[in-house]
Design a protein around this motif. Sequence first.
Motif, PDB file in Angstrom:
ATOM      1  N   ARG A  91       0.838  -1.197   0.000  1.00  0.00           N
ATOM      2  CA  ARG A  91       0.000   0.000   0.000  1.00  0.00           C
ATOM      3  C   ARG A  91       0.877   1.252   0.000  1.00  0.00           C
ATOM      4  O   ARG A  91       1.645   1.485   0.931  1.00  0.00           O
ATOM      5  N   MET A  93       0.674   4.935   0.518  1.00  0.00           N
ATOM      6  CA  MET A  93      -0.318   5.810   1.149  1.00  0.00           C
ATOM      7  C   MET A  93       0.132   7.263   1.243  1.00  0.00           C
ATOM      8  O   MET A  93      -0.662   8.139   1.566  1.00  0.00           O
ATOM      9  N   ALA A 109      -3.715  13.921   7.090  1.00  0.00           N
ATOM     10  CA  ALA A 109      -4.783  13.022   6.640  1.00  0.00           C
ATOM     11  C   ALA A 109      -4.200  11.774   5.982  1.00  0.00           C
ATOM     12  O   ALA A 109      -4.669  10.649   6.223  1.00  0.00           O
ATOM     13  N   ALA A 110      -3.160  11.958   5.164  1.00  0.00           N
ATOM     14  CA  ALA A 110      -2.526  10.815   4.501  1.00  0.00           C
ATOM     15  C   ALA A 110      -1.858   9.900   5.518  1.00  0.00           C
ATOM     16  O   ALA A 110      -1.946   8.669   5.424  1.00  0.00           O
ATOM     17  N   LYS A 112      -2.643   9.518   8.681  1.00  0.00           N
ATOM     18  CA  LYS A 112      -3.660   8.821   9.474  1.00  0.00           C
ATOM     19  C   LYS A 112      -4.279   7.672   8.679  1.00  0.00           C
ATOM     20  O   LYS A 112      -4.556   6.598   9.234  1.00  0.00           O
ATOM     21  N   ALA A 113      -4.483   7.888   7.385  1.00  0.00           N
ATOM     22  CA  ALA A 113      -5.014   6.808   6.547  1.00  0.00           C
ATOM     23  C   ALA A 113      -4.010   5.657   6.469  1.00  0.00           C
ATOM     24  O   ALA A 113      -4.387   4.474   6.522  1.00  0.00           O
ATOM     25  N   GLU A 116      -4.128   3.690   9.713  1.00  0.00           N
ATOM     26  CA  GLU A 116      -5.276   2.788   9.783  1.00  0.00           C
ATOM     27  C   GLU A 116      -4.987   1.497   9.013  1.00  0.00           C
ATOM     28  O   GLU A 116      -5.320   0.395   9.472  1.00  0.00           O
ATOM     29  N   GLU A 117      -4.376   1.628   7.843  1.00  0.00           N
ATOM     30  CA  GLU A 117      -3.994   0.447   7.066  1.00  0.00           C
ATOM     31  C   GLU A 117      -2.946  -0.370   7.816  1.00  0.00           C
ATOM     32  O   GLU A 117      -2.990  -1.604   7.827  1.00  0.00           O
TER      33      GLU A 117
END
Length: 202
Positions: A91, A93, A109-110, A112-113, A116-117
């Motif tokens: 991934r 991200m 934001a990137a 944090k995404a 989460e992954e």
Amino acid sequence: MSEDHVNAEHAEAMRALKAEREELMKTKTLEKGLLLVHTGDGKGKSSAGFGMVARSLGWGMQVGVVQFIKGKWKTGERLFFSRFPDQVRYRVMGEGFTWDTQDRERDVAAAKAAWEESKAMIADPTLDFVLLDEINIALRYDYLDIDEVVAVLTARPNDKHVCLTGRNAKPQLLEIADLVTEMTLVKHPFEQGFKAQRGVEF
């Protein structure tokens, strides 16, 4: 001193060293998933992490990779590991280097995404090894909550290997890690006017 005498002394020294090593190895009996941190200002942090990804694949292990910073630009590691879709969950991200985006809200934001992954991969029992490439940079700029990251890493499944890369690793990570390697910059071609090159930097 004759060559035969030198060879005999060498053989005796190696026998003693072998015996010493065998005794030492008898004390190394533990086995569990390790937390590894590659940091420092020298080159090789991500390279070392991806080397372990390749090593894991050689043993038929399942691997997860999350890239926090590098963004969508093409890299040799991404091209190579995309050839193993049945073994590698890869991934990308990141949005690129922080000086390229110049947008903290977007970077947060990137990150944090990506986190989460990462949490999903760490919790996934089908994955044996997880590489969080350049997560240390996201933590350096406080894009992520270090306490949450430490809690998730500490509570990871007992057999899960996790590797974190990036300069300026937080002291909290160094404290909980099983292995910490600091890459030291001695000499770099960039200082001599060379641009990043395929197969070396990307």
